[in-house]
Design an enzyme around this catalytic site. Structure first.
Site, mmCIF file in Angstrom:
data_model
loop_
_atom_site.group_PDB
_atom_site.id
_atom_site.type_symbol
_atom_site.label_atom_id
_atom_site.label_comp_id
_atom_site.label_asym_id
_atom_site.label_seq_id
_atom_site.Cartn_x
_atom_site.Cartn_y
_atom_site.Cartn_z
ATOM 1 N N ARG A 155 21.987 31.859 -36.190
ATOM 2 C CA ARG A 155 22.101 33.281 -35.874
ATOM 3 C C ARG A 155 23.074 33.933 -36.857
ATOM 4 N NH1 ARG A 155 19.683 33.965 -30.921
ATOM 5 N NH2 ARG A 155 19.566 32.105 -29.587
ATOM 6 N N GLY A 206 12.976 36.660 -33.806
ATOM 7 C CA GLY A 206 12.812 37.637 -32.739
ATOM 8 C C GLY A 206 13.032 39.058 -33.200
ATOM 9 N N ASP A 207 13.345 39.953 -32.246
ATOM 10 C CA ASP A 207 13.466 41.369 -32.596
ATOM 11 C C ASP A 207 14.653 41.628 -33.520
ATOM 12 O OD1 ASP A 207 15.169 40.680 -30.557
ATOM 13 O OD2 ASP A 207 15.024 42.570 -29.506
ATOM 14 N N ASP A 263 11.245 33.889 -24.825
ATOM 15 C CA ASP A 263 11.257 34.731 -23.627
ATOM 16 C C ASP A 263 10.023 35.609 -23.507
ATOM 17 O OD1 ASP A 263 13.704 33.666 -23.061
ATOM 18 O OD2 ASP A 263 14.862 35.376 -23.803
ATOM 19 N N MET A 290 14.989 29.753 -19.216
ATOM 20 C CA MET A 290 15.279 30.787 -20.199
ATOM 21 C C MET A 290 14.777 32.144 -19.705
ATOM 22 S SD MET A 290 16.746 29.729 -23.075
ATOM 23 C CE MET A 290 17.081 28.254 -24.031
ATOM 24 N N MET A 336 15.593 22.030 -23.125
ATOM 25 C CA MET A 336 14.525 21.036 -23.181
ATOM 26 C C MET A 336 13.166 21.701 -23.367
ATOM 27 S SD MET A 336 15.774 18.492 -20.125
ATOM 28 C CE MET A 336 14.307 17.497 -20.253
#
Length: 562
Positions: A265, A290-291, A321, A365, A474
């Site tokens: 990140r 992602g976004d 997600d 998640m 996991m």
């Protein structure tokens, strides 16, 4: 005959000694005979009326069946004639609905490099290079492997495919993904780079593999494909040198979870990234994330355009997600839901076997959206309570989850709870801390639910045996299943089709079950998306778990009350 038979029997039974003697009007048997005669007549009349009713009813039903059959046959004939007429007029089959209209299609445009840079692929036919190369020397002559269909410029997929009488007549549309007739880049001069950013997700290696194979096998590029290690910082960190990706080196990576490039990140430095692109003569960049990662990718696109750097930037949406808007789903989501089933089954076994009052809690998640928790619940069928960020958690009262758990345990001896990691902000408060990507750090909702459940059962004078399972990492580190493997192949190939045609600043995804190219600004403007707490998915959750519906309470009002 009916009357005489019964009268005779009655006389024989009641007055056997007078059976052969003449009757007298003053004797009791004559009065009894008259009474029996009246009853017999009434019975005969009732039977006759019932028979008449049954016959009439059967005739009516038979007539109704005949009428329905004639009506059906007439409608079939009319429909057939209408369909034949429509075919002759070149119209689609079916009945035209006058109160449902579509007035205007607004295409989401994607930037094209050909407007600003000269095309390097002018005059080059777009064929499947590897298959054409394999067919060279065949006695049948021309063995070039051409695409069965090439996509036109304004070929699009409608965004809103649902129509209601009197509803919205205008709709947006997405550019359809796929190979184009005109190439912007010359495959002989293409150098590409692939980078993965953010958290892990099933299918990352699949996307890397398919992008690499599409570049070499479909377009036959002569340059290199650089694998950028460790996210955005891999563009400039000397400890993370690029990996040379070939069709052979990525052949079997899709069988492994995670990403062979590594991920991280943060680390975004636009100047160093552009410097890397120029120094390696890279003209196609594929960013998987992602976004937040997509916002960085669009920044790269804008900077390259401002500085006159000839690079096509493509994004591949990655979020476990499933919270990137407009897409049917993100890759890896189906695999994660499938992987979560093992944890839910383990929670059920623990809850049902540990006495007294066994309860199993599974945390999944779902930072801002409860898609994984909701779909894992529906896919399991063993869950008694599902908690997601979109619906506030009410502990006690008429719609409280704790009384519901108590009732479920008393009904069957145990209960299973699934909770998304982002649920319960109204209970624990919003965190002010963030990670390297700028995401809020989440409170420990799983441990908190275990604590309050134990306390509630003690208040009722009983003990609860609560087992807590956290399989969060996991379910995202496993290899992609067959469904996601196919999806990753479509994403990788269509991202390459888009960049080779000169599209830039776009992302690729499945919209209304069709592969589309979406402008990144539109894609990230409404992300992360959330599940509709008044939609059908949540209704199905309520039907499966039988939990009370707390959606009438807003998270904001509960936070203000707190």
């Amino acid at each position: 005959r009916y009357r005489n038979r019964w009268v005779g029997k009655f006389r024989l039974c009641r007055y056997p000694q007078q059976h052969n003697q003449p009757s007298s009007p003053n004797k009791p048997e004559l009065r009894m005979t008259a009474s029996i005669d009246a009853k017999a007549v009434a019975l005969i009349a009732a039977a006759s009326a019932a028979a008449t009713y049954l016959i009439a009813k059967r005739q009516f039903e038979s007539k109704a069946v005949t009428d329905r059959r004639k009506l059906y046959e007439r409608d079939q004939k009319v429909r057939f004639e209408q369909d034949e007429k429509s075919k002759m007029e070149g119209l689609p089959p079916g009945t035209k609905v006058d109160d449902i209209k579509s007035d205007g299609v607004y295409l989401w445009e994607v930037e094209r490099l050909s407007k600003y840079f000269p095309s390097e692929g002018e005059g080059i036919e777009n064929i499947m290079a590897a298959l054409s190369e394999a067919g060279k020397g065949h006695r049948d002559g021309d063995t070039r492997a051409r695409y069965n269909k090439l996509i036109g410029d304004h070929e699009c997929i409608l965004a809103n495919i649902r129509r209601s009488p009197g509803g919205e007549e205008k709709t947006s549309a997405y550019i359809r993904a796929g190979p184009r007739a005109k190439l912007h880049f010359n495959p002989a001069t293409v150098n590409a780079a692939i980078v993965t950013c953010g958290g892990l997700c099933p299918g990352l290696n699949n996307v890397i593999r398919e992008i690499t194979r599409a570049l070499f096998h479909l377009y036959g590029i002569k340059g290199k494909v650089h694998g950028i290690q460790g996210g955005y910082r891999g563009f400039y960190d000397p400890k993370l040198p690029p990996i040379n990706l070939t069709a052979e080196s990525v052949e079997n990576i899709h069988h492994e979870g995670g990403t062979i490039l590594g991920s991280s990140r943060g680390g975004f430095d636009i100047d160093k990234i552009c410097e890397f692109l120029q120094s390696r003569n890279i003209n196609q960049l594929f960013v998987i994330g992602g976004d937040g990662t997509h916002r960085g990718a669009f920044k790269i696109h804008e900077t390259c355009m401002e500085r006159g750097i000839h690079v096509a930037v493509a994004g591949i949406p990655k979020t476990i997600d499933n919270d990137v808007d407009y897409l049917d789903r993100s890759f890896g989501f189906v695999t994660s839901v499938e992987a979560a089933q093992s944890a839910i089954r383990a929670a059920k076994v623990e809850a049902s076997c540990n006495l007294p009052n066994g309860i199993g809690i599974v945390k999944l998640m779902g930072r801002s959206s409860g898609f994984i928790a909701a779909h894992a619940t529906l896919g399991s069928g063993d869950v008694d309570l599902c908690l997601i960020p979109e619906v506030p958690i009410i502990l006690d009262g008429p719609v409280g989850c704790l009384p519901h758990l108590w009732n479920r345990v008393k009904e069957k001896g145990y209960a299973v709870v699934v909770v998304a990691e982002g649920a319960g902000e109204e209970l624990l408060g919003a965190s002010t801390e963030t990670d390297a990507s700028g995401n809020k750090k989440l409170p420990q909702i799983g441990e908190h639910m275990k604590k309050v459940i134990n306390e509630y059962f003690k208040e009722q004078g009983e003990e609860a045996t609560v087992k807590y399972i956290d399989p969060s990492y996991m379910i995202r580190s496993v290899p992609a299943n067959a469904t996601d493997t196919l999806y990753c192949m479509q994403l990788g190939q269509n991202a390459v089709h888009g960049t080779m045609a000169g599209y830039t600043g776009f992302s690729v995804g499945l919209c209304n079950n069709k592969m589309c190219l979406l402008p990144i600004p539109e894609l990230v403007a409404t992300s992360p998306r959330q599940m509709n707490p008044k939609g059908r998915t949540w209704e199905r959750i309520l039907a499966v778990t039988r939990q009370p519906n707390a959606r009438s309470f807003s998270r904001r009002s509960l936070l203000m009350d707190k």
